[in-house]
Design a protein around this motif. Structure first.
Motif, PDB file in Angstrom:
ATOM      1  N   SER A  21       0.847  -1.193   0.000  1.00 44.14           N
ATOM      2  CA  SER A  21       0.000   0.000   0.000  1.00 44.14           C
ATOM      3  C   SER A  21       0.882   1.242   0.000  1.00 44.14           C
ATOM      4  O   SER A  21       1.970   1.244   0.576  1.00 44.14           O
ATOM      5  CB  SER A  21      -0.897   0.021   1.240  1.00 44.14           C
ATOM      6  N   CYS A  22       0.377   2.290  -0.618  1.00 37.90           N
ATOM      7  CA  CYS A  22       1.056   3.585  -0.620  1.00 37.90           C
ATOM      8  C   CYS A  22       0.012   4.645  -0.314  1.00 37.90           C
ATOM      9  O   CYS A  22      -0.863   4.916  -1.147  1.00 37.90           O
ATOM     10  CB  CYS A  22       1.728   3.851  -1.955  1.00 37.90           C
ATOM     11  N   ALA A  23       0.107   5.235   0.871  1.00 37.33           N
ATOM     12  CA  ALA A  23      -0.843   6.262   1.286  1.00 37.33           C
ATOM     13  C   ALA A  23      -0.240   7.637   1.042  1.00 37.33           C
ATOM     14  O   ALA A  23       0.880   7.915   1.492  1.00 37.33           O
ATOM     15  CB  ALA A  23      -1.184   6.088   2.762  1.00 37.33           C
ATOM     16  N   ALA A  24      -0.982   8.480   0.347  1.00 36.83           N
ATOM     17  CA  ALA A  24      -0.521   9.827   0.022  1.00 36.83           C
ATOM     18  C   ALA A  24      -1.218  10.854   0.906  1.00 36.83           C
ATOM     19  O   ALA A  24      -2.404  10.729   1.206  1.00 36.83           O
ATOM     20  CB  ALA A  24      -0.780  10.138  -1.444  1.00 36.83           C
ATOM     21  N   SER A  25      -0.467  11.868   1.310  1.00 33.92           N
ATOM     22  CA  SER A  25      -1.041  12.956   2.093  1.00 33.92           C
ATOM     23  C   SER A  25      -0.316  14.248   1.737  1.00 33.92           C
ATOM     24  O   SER A  25       0.694  14.244   1.045  1.00 33.92           O
ATOM     25  CB  SER A  25      -0.928  12.668   3.591  1.00 33.92           C
ATOM     26  N   GLY A  26      -0.870  15.363   2.236  1.00 34.24           N
ATOM     27  CA  GLY A  26      -0.251  16.644   1.956  1.00 34.24           C
ATOM     28  C   GLY A  26      -0.926  17.334   0.788  1.00 34.24           C
ATOM     29  O   GLY A  26      -2.126  17.233   0.598  1.00 34.24           O
ATOM     30  N   ARG A  27      -0.140  17.992  -0.028  1.00 31.69           N
ATOM     31  CA  ARG A  27      -0.669  18.741  -1.150  1.00 31.69           C
ATOM     32  C   ARG A  27      -1.358  17.805  -2.137  1.00 31.69           C
ATOM     33  O   ARG A  27      -0.861  16.726  -2.425  1.00 31.69           O
ATOM     34  CB  ARG A  27       0.448  19.501  -1.854  1.00 31.69           C
ATOM     35  N   THR A  28      -2.497  18.228  -2.638  1.00 32.88           N
ATOM     36  CA  THR A  28      -3.220  17.422  -3.615  1.00 32.88           C
ATOM     37  C   THR A  28      -3.180  18.107  -4.970  1.00 32.88           C
ATOM     38  O   THR A  28      -3.088  19.325  -5.070  1.00 32.88           O
ATOM     39  CB  THR A  28      -4.683  17.202  -3.191  1.00 32.88           C
ATOM     40  N   TYR A  29      -3.240  17.323  -6.012  1.00 32.67           N
ATOM     41  CA  TYR A  29      -3.249  17.807  -7.372  1.00 32.67           C
ATOM     42  C   TYR A  29      -4.487  17.275  -8.076  1.00 32.67           C
ATOM     43  O   TYR A  29      -5.033  16.241  -7.692  1.00 32.67           O
ATOM     44  CB  TYR A  29      -2.002  17.332  -8.123  1.00 32.67           C
ATOM     45  N   ALA A  30      -4.905  17.967  -9.115  1.00 25.93           N
ATOM     46  CA  ALA A  30      -6.085  17.513  -9.856  1.00 25.93           C
ATOM     47  C   ALA A  30      -5.834  16.145 -10.463  1.00 25.93           C
ATOM     48  O   ALA A  30      -6.703  15.289 -10.506  1.00 25.93           O
ATOM     49  CB  ALA A  30      -6.450  18.519 -10.935  1.00 25.93           C
ATOM     50  N   SER A  31      -4.630  15.914 -10.898  1.00 25.90           N
ATOM     51  CA  SER A  31      -4.311  14.639 -11.511  1.00 25.90           C
ATOM     52  C   SER A  31      -2.830  14.349 -11.342  1.00 25.90           C
ATOM     53  O   SER A  31      -2.004  15.250 -11.481  1.00 25.90           O
ATOM     54  CB  SER A  31      -4.671  14.673 -13.003  1.00 25.90           C
ATOM     55  N   TYR A  32      -2.516  13.139 -11.028  1.00 31.09           N
ATOM     56  CA  TYR A  32      -1.109  12.755 -10.975  1.00 31.09           C
ATOM     57  C   TYR A  32      -0.970  11.253 -11.217  1.00 31.09           C
ATOM     58  O   TYR A  32      -1.928  10.502 -11.145  1.00 31.09           O
ATOM     59  CB  TYR A  32      -0.446  13.157  -9.658  1.00 31.09           C
ATOM     60  N   ALA A  33       0.231  10.881 -11.522  1.00 30.36           N
ATOM     61  CA  ALA A  33       0.559   9.477 -11.720  1.00 30.36           C
ATOM     62  C   ALA A  33       1.291   8.971 -10.487  1.00 30.36           C
ATOM     63  O   ALA A  33       2.113   9.688  -9.906  1.00 30.36           O
ATOM     64  CB  ALA A  33       1.436   9.292 -12.951  1.00 30.36           C
ATOM     65  N   MET A  34       0.967   7.748 -10.118  1.00 34.22           N
ATOM     66  CA  MET A  34       1.663   7.120  -8.995  1.00 34.22           C
ATOM     67  C   MET A  34       2.296   5.835  -9.486  1.00 34.22           C
ATOM     68  O   MET A  34       1.635   5.015 -10.117  1.00 34.22           O
ATOM     69  CB  MET A  34       0.699   6.870  -7.848  1.00 34.22           C
ATOM     70  N   GLY A  35       3.559   5.705  -9.200  1.00 32.76           N
ATOM     71  CA  GLY A  35       4.296   4.549  -9.687  1.00 32.76           C
ATOM     72  C   GLY A  35       4.931   3.752  -8.567  1.00 32.76           C
ATOM     73  O   GLY A  35       5.075   4.234  -7.437  1.00 32.76           O
ATOM     74  N   TRP A  36       5.277   2.519  -8.895  1.00 33.08           N
ATOM     75  CA  TRP A  36       6.051   1.652  -8.000  1.00 33.08           C
ATOM     76  C   TRP A  36       7.375   1.322  -8.697  1.00 33.08           C
ATOM     77  O   TRP A  36       7.403   0.991  -9.895  1.00 33.08           O
ATOM     78  CB  TRP A  36       5.307   0.363  -7.700  1.00 33.08           C
ATOM     79  N   PHE A  37       8.432   1.433  -7.933  1.00 29.42           N
ATOM     80  CA  PHE A  37       9.759   1.054  -8.376  1.00 29.42           C
ATOM     81  C   PHE A  37      10.317   0.064  -7.363  1.00 29.42           C
ATOM     82  O   PHE A  37       9.798  -0.065  -6.255  1.00 29.42           O
ATOM     83  CB  PHE A  37      10.669   2.284  -8.443  1.00 29.42           C
ATOM     84  N   ARG A  38      11.396  -0.608  -7.736  1.00 33.53           N
ATOM     85  CA  ARG A  38      12.066  -1.493  -6.782  1.00 33.53           C
ATOM     86  C   ARG A  38      13.568  -1.415  -6.990  1.00 33.53           C
ATOM     87  O   ARG A  38      14.036  -1.111  -8.085  1.00 33.53           O
ATOM     88  CB  ARG A  38      11.560  -2.923  -6.922  1.00 33.53           C
ATOM     89  N   GLN A  39      14.272  -1.723  -5.922  1.00 37.86           N
ATOM     90  CA  GLN A  39      15.730  -1.701  -5.969  1.00 37.86           C
ATOM     91  C   GLN A  39      16.276  -2.872  -5.180  1.00 37.86           C
ATOM     92  O   GLN A  39      16.069  -2.964  -3.968  1.00 37.86           O
ATOM     93  CB  GLN A  39      16.265  -0.378  -5.428  1.00 37.86           C
TER      94      GLN A  39
END
Length: 131
Positions: A21-39
């Motif tokens: 899970s990835c929970a976002a908070s703080g500044r909001t935008y009308a639209s954005y992309a959320m990605g997953w990366f790994r290392q």
């Protein structure tokens, strides 16, 4: 600023499943992309999957296509990564990232897949797959 907090990592046997899970908070935008990366240790951070928050379009790395699924719950400002049929080579720290999408940017079937394209990052969650 946008804050991203990942959770759900852990130790699982090959063939098993996890949900990150990835929970976002703080500044909001009308639209954005959320990605997953790994290392993985000694390797560069690599793209896994991305979802456009408003329209729901998704794109996956070939290495996870058919095994991982990215989804979103907009009222909860949360993005999920469902990991199925896990392999030992999926072992890595998984990071959530976000980038605002301005008008005309990443339209249609274009998606941000490079590390430098993202503005915000979480702290990461460890996924370990045993053989």
């Amino acid at each position: 600023q946008v804050q991203l907090v990942e959770s759900g990592g852990g130790l699982v046997q090959a063939g098993g499943s996890l949900r990150l899970s990835c929970a976002a908070s703080g500044r909001t935008y009308a639209s954005y992309a959320m990605g997953w990366f790994r290392q993985a240790p000694g390797k560069e951070r690599e793209f896994v999957a991305v979802i456009k928050r408003r329209v729901g379009g998704t794109y996956y790395a070939d290495s996870v296509k058919g095994r991982f699924t990215i989804s979103r719950d907009n009222p909860k400002n949360t993005v999920y990564l469902h990991l199925n049929s896990l392999k030992p080579e999926d072992t890595a720290v998984y990071y959530c990232a976000a980038v605002p999408i301005d008008a005309g940017k990443y339209s249609g079937n274009t998606y941000p897949t490079r590390v430098y394209e993202y503005d915000y990052w979480g702290q990461g969650t460890q996924v370990t797959v045993s053989s």
